[in-house]
Design a protein around this motif. Sequence first.
Motif, PDB file in Angstrom:
ATOM      1  N   SER A  76       0.869  -1.181   0.000  1.00 12.81           N
ATOM      2  CA  SER A  76       0.000   0.000   0.000  1.00 12.81           C
ATOM      3  C   SER A  76       0.900   1.224   0.000  1.00 12.81           C
ATOM      4  O   SER A  76       2.033   1.177   0.497  1.00 12.81           O
ATOM      5  CB  SER A  76      -0.957  -0.006   1.188  1.00 12.81           C
ATOM      6  OG  SER A  76      -0.278  -0.298   2.386  1.00 12.81           O
ATOM      7  N   THR A 116       1.337  -4.054   5.092  1.00 11.77           N
ATOM      8  CA  THR A 116       1.575  -4.644   3.765  1.00 11.77           C
ATOM      9  C   THR A 116       3.060  -4.667   3.409  1.00 11.77           C
ATOM     10  O   THR A 116       3.545  -5.631   2.815  1.00 11.77           O
ATOM     11  CB  THR A 116       0.843  -3.870   2.647  1.00 11.77           C
ATOM     12  OG1 THR A 116       1.337  -2.532   2.623  1.00 11.77           O
ATOM     13  CG2 THR A 116      -0.649  -3.870   2.840  1.00 11.77           C
ATOM     14  N   ASN A 161      -1.701  -0.115   8.240  1.00 10.18           N
ATOM     15  CA  ASN A 161      -1.868  -0.422   6.827  1.00 10.18           C
ATOM     16  C   ASN A 161      -0.503  -0.459   6.114  1.00 10.18           C
ATOM     17  O   ASN A 161      -0.125  -1.463   5.492  1.00 10.18           O
ATOM     18  CB  ASN A 161      -2.783   0.642   6.196  1.00 10.18           C
ATOM     19  CG  ASN A 161      -3.130   0.326   4.754  1.00 10.18           C
ATOM     20  OD1 ASN A 161      -2.436  -0.419   4.075  1.00 10.18           O
ATOM     21  ND2 ASN A 161      -4.217   0.906   4.272  1.00 10.18           N
TER      22      ASN A 161
END
Length: 250
Positions: free
Chosen positions: A98, A118, A114
């Motif tokens: 991301s 990732t 997040n």
Amino acid sequence: MTINKNNPPPVALITGAARRIGAAIARMLHRNGYNIIIHYSSADNEAAQLADELNAARADSAHLEKMNLLDSAQLPALIASAAQRWQRLDALINNASSFYPTPVDEIKESDWENLVGTNLKAPLFLSQYAAPHLQATKGCIVNIVDIHAERPMRKHVVYSVAKAGLVALTKSLARELAPSVRVNAVAPGAILWPEQDMPASTKDSILQRVALQRPGEPDDIARTVNFLINDAPYITGQVIPVDGGRNLNI
Ligand SMILES: NC(=O)c1ccc[n+]([C@@H]2O[C@H](COP(=O)([O-])OP(=O)(O)OC[C@H]3O[C@@H](n4cnc5c(N)ncnc54)[C@H](OP(=O)(O)O)[C@@H]3O)[C@@H](O)[C@H]2O)c1
């Protein structure tokens, strides 16, 4: 790795492989004789089309795995399923990522979860679960990092930190998993512009700092990944920039 046509094909798991750079890596390794586990998250159509394309070129050579890498409880199942499909795993390419800005005064814990989830946490745990399978095949891991792991990108604090962590993970795992598993990284420069809007003036100013004066192509990354996997038996713990000379500090 030398591919012997009498042996079963080696197997590569590529995260975020449905589109863009991940799909180029999948096609490149497939052309070089690998069976491909195409991991993806939301790109159902692109993933299915890529699997159809690879299976049409060589029957039973591509398999789909859909998973949100932020759901860490599912990571062991992703590796187990990938290794079970053709009873082996030879390469893990941590490509999914991301990417969005996090100016320092706006960072929220969810951004950390997040972007680190990732770009760093998932690669760490996928590598841990994949390690026994890779040890069995003397396989390797390639992490796709970023030139901004070394020189952080403005207004992208958390992404830059996560990719810097992924570089550290690459070197640390190269040490821990040697001598049976090699672990390297590729650091792209400007290859494909982000899908979020980016002003033309920003693109121009980036390209002015690229010695070769143009963006790279997904195949530039794919060729380097292929080199590290198939043609670099004495390279581990390295990060190869593929950035058209952007790191020359022009
Ligand atoms: N593009 C560049 O010029 C550039 C420059 C420097 C570094 N890089 C690095 O090179 C790699 C590939 O770049 P890219 O631009 O092709 O990447 P991208 O399109 O931004 O992302 C690749 C894939 O990551 C997957 N992904 C994102 N969040 C996920 C999640 N929570 N769970 C599972 N999958 C997730 C997405 O899968 P779905 O589409 O299926 O949801 C997406 O297609 C990345 O690691 C990137 O950081 C790229």
